[in-house]
Every structure is written in C-alpha cells, then in structure tokens.
Enzyme design. Structure first.
Site, PDB file in Angstrom:
ATOM      1  N   ASN A  72      -4.185  -1.474   3.137  1.00  0.00           N
ATOM      2  CA  ASN A  72      -2.898  -1.464   3.812  1.00  0.00           C
ATOM      3  C   ASN A  72      -2.030  -2.603   3.286  1.00  0.00           C
ATOM      4  OD1 ASN A  72      -1.008  -0.648   5.785  1.00  0.00           O
ATOM      5  ND2 ASN A  72      -1.745  -2.224   7.159  1.00  0.00           N
ATOM      6  N   GLU A  73      -0.788  -2.273   2.952  1.00  0.00           N
ATOM      7  CA  GLU A  73       0.189  -3.263   2.500  1.00  0.00           C
ATOM      8  C   GLU A  73      -0.347  -4.102   1.348  1.00  0.00           C
ATOM      9  OE1 GLU A  73       1.600  -5.480   5.890  1.00  0.00           O
ATOM     10  OE2 GLU A  73       1.701  -3.662   7.085  1.00  0.00           O
ATOM     11  N   ILE A  74      -0.955  -3.421   0.374  1.00  0.00           N
ATOM     12  CA  ILE A  74      -1.522  -4.133  -0.758  1.00  0.00           C
ATOM     13  C   ILE A  74      -0.575  -4.083  -1.948  1.00  0.00           C
ATOM     14  CG2 ILE A  74      -3.926  -3.881  -0.073  1.00  0.00           C
ATOM     15  CD1 ILE A  74      -4.127  -1.462  -1.856  1.00  0.00           C
ATOM     16  N   GLY A  79      -3.116  -6.710   2.755  1.00  0.00           N
ATOM     17  CA  GLY A  79      -2.164  -7.743   2.365  1.00  0.00           C
ATOM     18  C   GLY A  79      -1.957  -7.902   0.876  1.00  0.00           C
ATOM     19  N   ARG A  80      -0.782  -8.370   0.528  1.00  0.00           N
ATOM     20  CA  ARG A  80      -0.452  -8.641  -0.876  1.00  0.00           C
ATOM     21  C   ARG A  80      -1.391  -9.682  -1.443  1.00  0.00           C
ATOM     22  NH1 ARG A  80       4.103  -7.321  -3.476  1.00  0.00           N
ATOM     23  NH2 ARG A  80       5.405  -5.876  -2.365  1.00  0.00           N
TER      24      ARG A  80
END
Length: 97
Positions: free
Chosen positions: A76-78, A39-40
């Site tokens: 993932n999705e960073i 995650g962001r």
C-alpha cells in the site's frame, strides 16, 4: 457497498488474525488482506523480493477458504523515495492449495 447492504474493509497492513477472519465469515463482512509492505521507500518493496513472495504465499495458503476474504494486497502506498513509481510485479507466487 453500503447502499447494497454490504460491509467491506482493508483491515490493516498485515494479515488478519484467525479470530477476526472467523468473526467476519460469520457476519458476512468482506475483507482484503495485506502483507506488511507499506509506505514510500519501504525496505521490502522491491521487485521479486523472496520475503514478500513468502509472506503473500503463506497468507493466501492460510486464508484462501474464508468466505470473508475477497482479495489480497501486496502493498500500500509504495514507491521510490525519489517520487518515481517502480514496477512491483510479483512474477511468481506459488499457490499450493
């Protein structure tokens, strides 16, 4: 993959359990394992983070000899919360196999 008769997944945002790896090895199911960085704005998604390097090293050391494991993911999705991507290069991970 399916058209060639293969099965492949990235299971979750954490290393797979030993039982799951053993089962996937036995049925020919291919996996990518991942450390829990997702995650962001993820608090562990910072360059050269010793904690994430340790997690990655432990996962690879534990699971490198499983036929089902075809790759490892470091996150993932960073990215930065402000929308700009940053260099997340893991400069050095020891692999004492």
């Amino acid at each position: 993959m399916k058209a060639l008769g293969g099965n492949f997944s990235r299971i979750m945002h954490a290393p797979a359990s030993k039982n799951l790896l053993k089962f996937c090895d036995s049925i020919g199911y291919m996996l990518i394992e991942e450390i829990p960085v997702w995650g962001r704005g993820a608090p562990n998604a910072i360059p050269d983070n010793p904690r994430t390097k340790k997690w990655l090293d432990e996962m690879i050391t534990r699971d490198f000899n499983h036929a089902s494991v075809v790759g490892w993911s470091m996150g993932n999705e960073i990215g930065n919360p402000d929308g700009e991507w940053q260099d997340m290069t893991m400069t050095q991970v020891s692999m004492n196999m």
